[in-house]
Design an enzyme around this catalytic site. Structure first.
Site, PDB file in Angstrom:
ATOM      1  N   ASP A 162      13.551   3.703 -12.042  1.00 54.60           N
ATOM      2  CA  ASP A 162      14.787   3.695 -12.141  1.00 54.60           C
ATOM      3  C   ASP A 162      16.107   4.242 -11.345  1.00 54.60           C
ATOM      4  OD1 ASP A 162      17.447   3.861 -13.821  1.00 54.60           O
ATOM      5  OD2 ASP A 162      16.698   6.421 -14.348  1.00 54.60           O
TER       6      ASP A 162
ATOM      7  N   ASP B   7      19.322   6.301 -10.621  1.00 56.05           N
ATOM      8  CA  ASP B   7      19.488   7.745 -11.238  1.00 56.05           C
ATOM      9  C   ASP B   7      18.868   8.562 -12.796  1.00 56.05           C
ATOM     10  OD1 ASP B   7      22.790   6.820 -10.387  1.00 56.05           O
ATOM     11  OD2 ASP B   7      22.409   5.091 -11.787  1.00 56.05           O
TER      12      ASP B   7
ATOM     13  N   THR C 232      17.416  -0.532 -11.567  1.00 54.67           N
ATOM     14  CA  THR C 232      18.999   0.361 -12.031  1.00 54.67           C
ATOM     15  C   THR C 232      19.629  -0.449 -13.454  1.00 54.67           C
ATOM     16  OG1 THR C 232      20.208   1.855 -11.541  1.00 54.67           O
ATOM     17  CG2 THR C 232      19.678  -0.184  -9.876  1.00 54.67           C
TER      18      THR C 232
ATOM     19  N   ASP D 256      13.974   8.468 -16.876  1.00 53.36           N
ATOM     20  CA  ASP D 256      14.331   9.176 -17.362  1.00 53.36           C
ATOM     21  C   ASP D 256      14.710   9.370 -18.450  1.00 53.36           C
ATOM     22  OD1 ASP D 256      17.316  10.643 -16.570  1.00 53.36           O
ATOM     23  OD2 ASP D 256      16.249   8.587 -16.025  1.00 53.36           O
TER      24      ASP D 256
END
Length: 220
Positions: free
Chosen positions: A16, A18, A109, A166
């Site tokens: 990922d 961000d 993403t 995250d």
């Protein structure tokens, strides 16, 4: 007890962006706070819902009367592209990526491709050979489509990939794809579940390439 890193080799690593490779939370939350306030939303309650999913889906699930999710998402993306002054790498991420064979990793993403490229450039991060962005799939995270597509384009099985994530939506997407998961906690404010191994950043992480694939290890 901390869950240890997986010891098995992986065909590829999927990241990922961000909150996982770069920190863009301040930029994103500034933009979304203005948008939420303009639409009469409770900003503090709304902001936690934006992370890890596509902007258009964040807006669509609100069911706001008279709001065109596609047009609003495009406007938000443009605003985010103009606000990248404090976008930075997660510590150690750049050096870690530099050790990986280019054909063995990808970024997956929920950001549109143009915004992803803008943020990576702002953080002086490498551009991968393969990126799967918001516009590449019909269903965004937590659907597994993006990770399945990345694995397929790399020519490997998703079950043989390790996903670095995250956000809860991304973690669920990776689980649904059958991939292993490592949670990056650099931008977390709350404790994470012990279900998956977690790293605070990439400073002590290493990927060792051997005939069977990539093995993760730490210097600790």
């Amino acid at each position: 007890m901390t869950t240890p890193l997986p010891t098995r080799p992986f065909a590829a690593l999927l990241f990922d962006m961000d909150g996982t490779l770069i920190s863009s939370i301040a930029s994103a939350e500034r933009t979304w706070s203005r948008w939420a306030a303009a639409h009469g939303l409770d900003v503090a309650a709304f902001l936690p819902t934006i992370h890890g999913v596509r902007s258009v889906e964040t807006i669509r699930r609100l069911n706001l009367p008279g709001v065109d999710p596609e047009a609003e998402a495009a406007a938000i993306t443009q605003a985010e592209m103009e606000d990248v002054g404090d976008v930075t790498e997660i510590p150690g991420a750049r050096a870690f990526l530099a050790t990986l064979p280019p054909e063995r990793w990808a970024i997956v993403t929920s950001a549109p491709r143009a915004l992803a490229l803008r943020r990576l450039a702002a953080a002086d991060m490498p551009i991968p050979k393969l990126m799967v962005a918001a516009e590449d799939v019909a269903q965004g995270k937590p659907a597994p489509d993006c990770f399945l597509l990345a694995a397929r384009r790399l020519g490997v099985a998703a079950e043989d990939c390790c996903v670095f994530e995250d956000a809860p939506a991304g973690i669920r997407a990776a689980e649904a794809a059958g991939a292993s998961v490592v949670v990056v906690t650099a931008t977390h404010h709350e404790p994470v579940s012990a279900k998956h191994p977690a790293i605070p950043n990439y400073r002590n992480l290493r990927a060792v390439t051997d005939p069977d694939g990539l093995r993760l290890t730490t210097d600790l």
